[in-house]
Design a protein around this motif. Structure first.
Motif, PDB file in Angstrom:
ATOM      1  N   ASN A 106       0.718  -0.669  -9.733  1.00 31.39           N
ATOM      2  CA  ASN A 106       0.156   0.538 -10.356  1.00 31.39           C
ATOM      3  C   ASN A 106       0.445   0.672 -11.846  1.00 31.39           C
ATOM      4  O   ASN A 106       0.624   1.780 -12.347  1.00 31.39           O
TER       5      ASN A 106
ATOM      6  N   TYR B   1      -1.755  -4.610 -11.219  1.00 32.59           N
ATOM      7  CA  TYR B   1      -2.575  -3.783 -10.335  1.00 32.59           C
ATOM      8  C   TYR B   1      -1.796  -3.383  -9.086  1.00 32.59           C
ATOM      9  O   TYR B   1      -1.783  -2.221  -8.687  1.00 32.59           O
ATOM     10  N   LYS B   2      -1.119  -4.354  -8.491  1.00 29.73           N
ATOM     11  CA  LYS B   2      -0.364  -4.117  -7.253  1.00 29.73           C
ATOM     12  C   LYS B   2       0.758  -3.094  -7.465  1.00 29.73           C
ATOM     13  O   LYS B   2       1.084  -2.329  -6.566  1.00 29.73           O
TER      14      LYS B   2
ATOM     15  N   SER C 156      -0.803   0.604 -15.681  1.00 30.11           N
ATOM     16  CA  SER C 156      -2.094   0.893 -16.318  1.00 30.11           C
ATOM     17  C   SER C 156      -2.656  -0.333 -17.017  1.00 30.11           C
ATOM     18  O   SER C 156      -3.866  -0.439 -17.201  1.00 30.11           O
TER      19      SER C 156
ATOM     20  N   TYR D  96       5.105  12.599  -5.409  1.00 32.64           N
ATOM     21  CA  TYR D  96       5.356  11.798  -4.214  1.00 32.64           C
ATOM     22  C   TYR D  96       6.783  12.006  -3.706  1.00 32.64           C
ATOM     23  O   TYR D  96       6.999  12.278  -2.528  1.00 32.64           O
TER      24      TYR D  96
ATOM     25  N   ASP E 174       0.795  -1.230   0.000  1.00 35.19           N
ATOM     26  CA  ASP E 174       0.000   0.000   0.000  1.00 35.19           C
ATOM     27  C   ASP E 174       0.828   1.280   0.000  1.00 35.19           C
ATOM     28  O   ASP E 174       0.385   2.308   0.482  1.00 35.19           O
ATOM     29  N   LYS E 175       2.059   1.244  -0.521  1.00 31.35           N
ATOM     30  CA  LYS E 175       2.881   2.455  -0.575  1.00 31.35           C
ATOM     31  C   LYS E 175       2.874   3.116  -1.951  1.00 31.35           C
ATOM     32  O   LYS E 175       3.344   4.218  -2.091  1.00 31.35           O
ATOM     33  N   MET E 176       2.374   2.419  -2.969  1.00 31.16           N
ATOM     34  CA  MET E 176       2.359   3.030  -4.291  1.00 31.16           C
ATOM     35  C   MET E 176       1.449   4.256  -4.219  1.00 31.16           C
ATOM     36  O   MET E 176       0.307   4.158  -3.788  1.00 31.16           O
ATOM     37  N   PRO E 177       1.978   5.410  -4.614  1.00 29.53           N
ATOM     38  CA  PRO E 177       1.211   6.648  -4.438  1.00 29.53           C
ATOM     39  C   PRO E 177       0.038   6.763  -5.399  1.00 29.53           C
ATOM     40  O   PRO E 177       0.062   6.221  -6.496  1.00 29.53           O
ATOM     41  N   ASN E 178      -0.977   7.488  -4.941  1.00 28.66           N
ATOM     42  CA  ASN E 178      -2.130   7.774  -5.799  1.00 28.66           C
ATOM     43  C   ASN E 178      -1.832   8.964  -6.705  1.00 28.66           C
ATOM     44  O   ASN E 178      -2.501   9.167  -7.688  1.00 28.66           O
ATOM     45  N   THR E 179      -0.834   9.758  -6.339  1.00 25.94           N
ATOM     46  CA  THR E 179      -0.411  10.890  -7.162  1.00 25.94           C
ATOM     47  C   THR E 179       0.706  10.419  -8.093  1.00 25.94           C
ATOM     48  O   THR E 179       1.079   9.248  -8.080  1.00 25.94           O
ATOM     49  N   THR E 180       1.268  11.348  -8.851  1.00 20.12           N
ATOM     50  CA  THR E 180       2.406  10.978  -9.696  1.00 20.12           C
ATOM     51  C   THR E 180       3.608  10.718  -8.806  1.00 20.12           C
ATOM     52  O   THR E 180       3.718  11.268  -7.703  1.00 20.12           O
TER      53      THR E 180
END
Length: 185
Positions: A150, A147-148, A152, A95, A85-91
């Motif tokens: 991030n 998916y894990k 596309s 990050y 759960d560390k992959m950022p939701n932002t670019t």
């Protein structure tokens, strides 16, 4: 007899650091990944012994600011790619600049000048290494892995995987499976 091991490099490094600092009776506090705060003055002989002991484990104390920043960039990327759960939701550029308090342009320039590769390439290599680990250890599907990490799409993961390894993820998985069968027989 063959033994297969699984280990968390970050945790192993932390344990080694703690053991050596405690052995040398150095008062410390572990901060972020790759950072330790030393409470008291450490005699030169003790510091030299610490450097030598850590060197045997390929753990080096970084002394100059540029090298420290480069190490922080690498540690942040590794933490981002390997921690759940560390992959950022932002670019990733946002990050890194938010986490390290520098503009991304500054970070990218320092990194590429000193490592002869780009941050983007370092991230790709780390993600491909993580993908290999997930294929081998957790036997996840490529969809789950993409998916894990991030990606596309599975196609994008496969394309980067092939650029780095020379193999498609499917070919890599077949080789791993074949080796497992051979060692189990």
């Amino acid at each position: 007899m063959k033994l297969y091991i699984n280990f968390d490099g970050i945790m192993a490094c932390r344990v080694i650091l703690q053991e050596q600092l405690e052995r040398l009776e150095i008062k410390y506090q572990l901060l972020d990944l790759g950072e330790i705060e030393i409470s008291d003055e450490v005699p030169a002989e003790t510091f030299a012994e610490l450097q030598q002991t850590l060197g045997r484990y390929s753990i080096n104390i970084v002394n100059n600011q540029k090298a420290q920043l480069i190490q922080k960039i690498k540690d942040t990327i590794v933490e981002m790619v390997y921690e759940k759960d560390k992959m950022p939701n932002t670019t990733i550029s946002h990050y890194l600049s938010d986490k390290l308090n520098f503009s991304y342009g500054h970070l990218a320039n320092i990194f590429s000048e000193n490592t002869y590769t780009s941050i983007e390439n370092f991230i790709i290599i780390q993600k491909v290494e993580r993908a290999k680990k997930l294929i081998i250890e957790e036997e996840l599907t490529l969809t789950e892995i993409s998916y894990k990490l991030n990606y596309s799409s599975v196609a994008y993961l496969s394309s980067q995987f092939k650029k780095v390894t020379g193999l498609t993820p499917s070919m890599f998985k077949r080789i791993v499976d074949k080796r497992r069968k051979l060692t189990n027989n």
